[in-house]
Structures are given as structure tokens and as C-alpha cells.
Scaffold this motif. Sequence first.
Motif, PDB file in Angstrom:
ATOM      1  N   HIS A 163      44.114   2.282 -28.529  1.00  0.00           N
ATOM      2  CA  HIS A 163      44.206   1.934 -26.906  1.00  0.00           C
ATOM      3  C   HIS A 163      44.398   0.286 -26.824  1.00  0.00           C
ATOM      4  O   HIS A 163      45.023  -0.167 -25.802  1.00  0.00           O
ATOM      5  N   ASP A 187      37.537  10.325 -35.141  1.00  0.00           N
ATOM      6  CA  ASP A 187      37.431   9.740 -33.843  1.00  0.00           C
ATOM      7  C   ASP A 187      36.294   8.956 -33.519  1.00  0.00           C
ATOM      8  O   ASP A 187      35.312   9.831 -33.250  1.00  0.00           O
ATOM      9  N   HIS A 191      36.424   2.847 -28.140  1.00  0.00           N
ATOM     10  CA  HIS A 191      37.553   2.330 -28.817  1.00  0.00           C
ATOM     11  C   HIS A 191      37.473   0.764 -29.007  1.00  0.00           C
ATOM     12  O   HIS A 191      36.399   0.396 -28.316  1.00  0.00           O
ATOM     13  N   GLY A 308      41.884  11.767 -27.546  1.00  0.00           N
ATOM     14  CA  GLY A 308      42.438  11.052 -26.598  1.00  0.00           C
ATOM     15  C   GLY A 308      43.556  11.588 -26.110  1.00  0.00           C
ATOM     16  O   GLY A 308      44.335  11.320 -25.367  1.00  0.00           O
ATOM     17  N   GLN A 358      43.793   6.103 -21.675  1.00  0.00           N
ATOM     18  CA  GLN A 358      42.520   5.369 -21.808  1.00  0.00           C
ATOM     19  C   GLN A 358      41.871   5.553 -23.179  1.00  0.00           C
ATOM     20  O   GLN A 358      40.754   5.105 -23.214  1.00  0.00           O
ATOM     21  N   ASP A 359      42.522   6.286 -24.151  1.00  0.00           N
ATOM     22  CA  ASP A 359      41.678   6.188 -25.218  1.00  0.00           C
ATOM     23  C   ASP A 359      42.769   6.026 -26.563  1.00  0.00           C
ATOM     24  O   ASP A 359      43.990   6.077 -26.117  1.00  0.00           O
ATOM     25  N   ASP A 360      42.529   6.020 -27.656  1.00  0.00           N
ATOM     26  CA  ASP A 360      43.160   5.860 -28.671  1.00  0.00           C
ATOM     27  C   ASP A 360      43.959   7.437 -28.955  1.00  0.00           C
ATOM     28  O   ASP A 360      43.008   8.535 -28.662  1.00  0.00           O
TER      29      ASP A 360
END
Length: 372
Positions: A163, A187, A191, A308, A358-360
Motif C-alpha cells: 500500500h 500479513d 501497513h 487485502g 487500502q491495504d497491501d
Amino acid sequence: MNDLPFSIEEILDNMGDGVYVCDRERRIAYWSKAAERITGWAAADVVGRRCLEDVLNHVDKDGHRLCGEEHCPLHRSMITGVTTRVPLIVYALAKDGRRIPMHVTASPLRNAAGEVVGGVETFRDVTPILTDMQRAAKIQQRLLEQQLPDDPRLQFSTFFMPHDIVGGDFYAIRQIDDDRFGFMLADMEGHGVAAALYTMHLSLLWERRSELLRNPPAFAAAVNDELVRVFEKDVTFATSVCGVIDAADGTLRVSAAGGPPVLIIHPDRTVDRVTSTGLPFGCMEGVFYQETRARLRTGDRILIFSDGAFEIHDAANRQLGVDGILEILRRLGYPQTPLRMEVLEKELLKFSNDIRLQDDVTFIEVSFQGRG
């Protein structure tokens, strides 16, 4: 405001951040003095031109050309009606040909009736900040770069999109013996920099403990206990999926620590979900992890991914979920059509109601060619 001895334009022109305004067609209507100073482009160079004409020629940190549609922050802001919550990293093309790293925010511009009639983008040069971050990204990339196993029975491919400049996902694949191949996808909570630093510990644990993947629950328990000691009083955790593929007998063994299911997609497009329960890593010591086994068929595709990839919400706040990923894959013709991650990424972004994911996001794909 009418009583003030200066205009809105004068206010914008005296801001340290660059500002420009576009209409719905992305035709530039205003270009501030700071925008001129930062980029070298004068208002006369850009006003009246569409930003997608490659005058600015922005790219994002992942190398995506932003003068199209789905990856353009200003376009996404106008079609979703959403203002950027966290500045995005963009590399702008200066008039002298340099690439300038910038923090960008984008907002829809509404008229008195509340209709979106354009967009506003602000930006600032963050070259001093990003120099060290880019070095950190190279270090993290070297951790993730690995020689994928070369075996005619299995074909591995990976995709990692943080991200931020650095991310909190970690993955690794290793051949354990002649027939068995171990994998891990973890995970970290959140992040960015803090999550990325913890992936360094995950990398060290992988190097020390990967031989235990002959027994996935034992590997998961060992990693969990060590992470509890690493995290100490930090309130954080890592979800994970780990396991081993035996190419000789065509079996998949999985242990999960709060991670998503592993998907086995058969050539006829039917799907098996391999689920296993277990607490995320780092919550408490002495956790017992389960193992789930599945049989592989020739032509099967195994998909392992971070949350994600599916914890994405649309305008009605509905989550995409694993079912949503499968529906997108079906529309893309998978598995008959090879999986192209840049295409999948665009589909995920279209579903979302955000300017960017909005996330890896991490995927591991394994193609099982048969036991040989």
C-alpha cells in the motif's frame, strides 16, 4: 469572504503546496504558483489542456501510468465522490524531465446543488522523505526476491503490491526435498513502516524454521511462539497461511493462523476452499494449530492471498469477500485465461469505493502439472 482584502486565487497562489483544478473531462482550469514552482510547468503550459494528454505524465509508486482511468487519483475521486484520506505517492514529470516524488491528495469539486463538476488536487515535493523510504523498499524487495523452485510438476508465480512504499506482507517459497515444497504468506497488522519492520523478523524466522514445514502445524506453532517474544507488549499480530505441497502424491497440507482460505481452482472452474483454524501469530504462546489436507488434480491452480485482496468495500459498504474474488476471476476467464495481476488489480479497484486499494495485496499462484 467578500470583505477580505485578497481573493481565493491569491490564497491558493501563496500556499506551499501545489494546487490544480480540473473539470469532469480532466481539463485543467487552474494551476497555482506553487504548482509552477514545484514542477516547472507554467500555467500557460497546462491550463486548457486535459491532464491525461501526458503533459504531466504522472506514474504511481508501482509504475502505473496515472493518465488513464482506474489508477488516476483525481478521476477516482470524481467518480466515487471520495476525498483522499491519506496522501498518495505519485511521481510527477517536471518540465525538465525529472521525476519528482510527491504526496498527492484529491477531492471532488461540487457545485451548489452537490453535483460533482470537477476535481481538486494538491501536491507537495517529498524528495527528502522518500529517499530513505525507497532504500527501505529495496531492502524489503531483496528479502522477497527468491529463486522459485524449478520443477516440471509445479509452476510458481508471485505478486506483491504494498500500500505504501514498503508493506507488511511477507511471503516465501522453498523446496524442502525432492518432492515437497513449503510456502508461507503472512500479513502483519496494518501497513507501512512498522509493519514492514516486523516482516524482517518473519524473514529470519522463515530462514530458521522452514525445515519444520514437513509438519505445517509444528512450523506454525514455532513461528507463533517466537513472534510472541518479539512483539512483547506491542499489541500487534500477523495472520498467516503456511503449508507444504507434495508433488509426488499430489497433496496439499495447510495450517492457518487466521489467514484466508487457500483456493484450489480446477480446470472445470469448480473450486475447493482449504480452510484451517488457528489464532493469528503473536497473540499468545502455546497455540495448537490444525492441519487440513486436500488432493490435487492435474491442471489445478492453487491461489494463496492476503486479506487485502478481499477486504475491499464498495460504495454501499459491502465487502468483496472471497466469493467476490472468485466472481472476478470467472469474468476474467480464469483459469483458462492466465492470471494477469495488473488486470485483477484494476477489477479490485473498480469494485472499491476508494481512490486506491487500502491495504497491501499479495498473491501466490501455483499451477499443478501432475505427479510426473
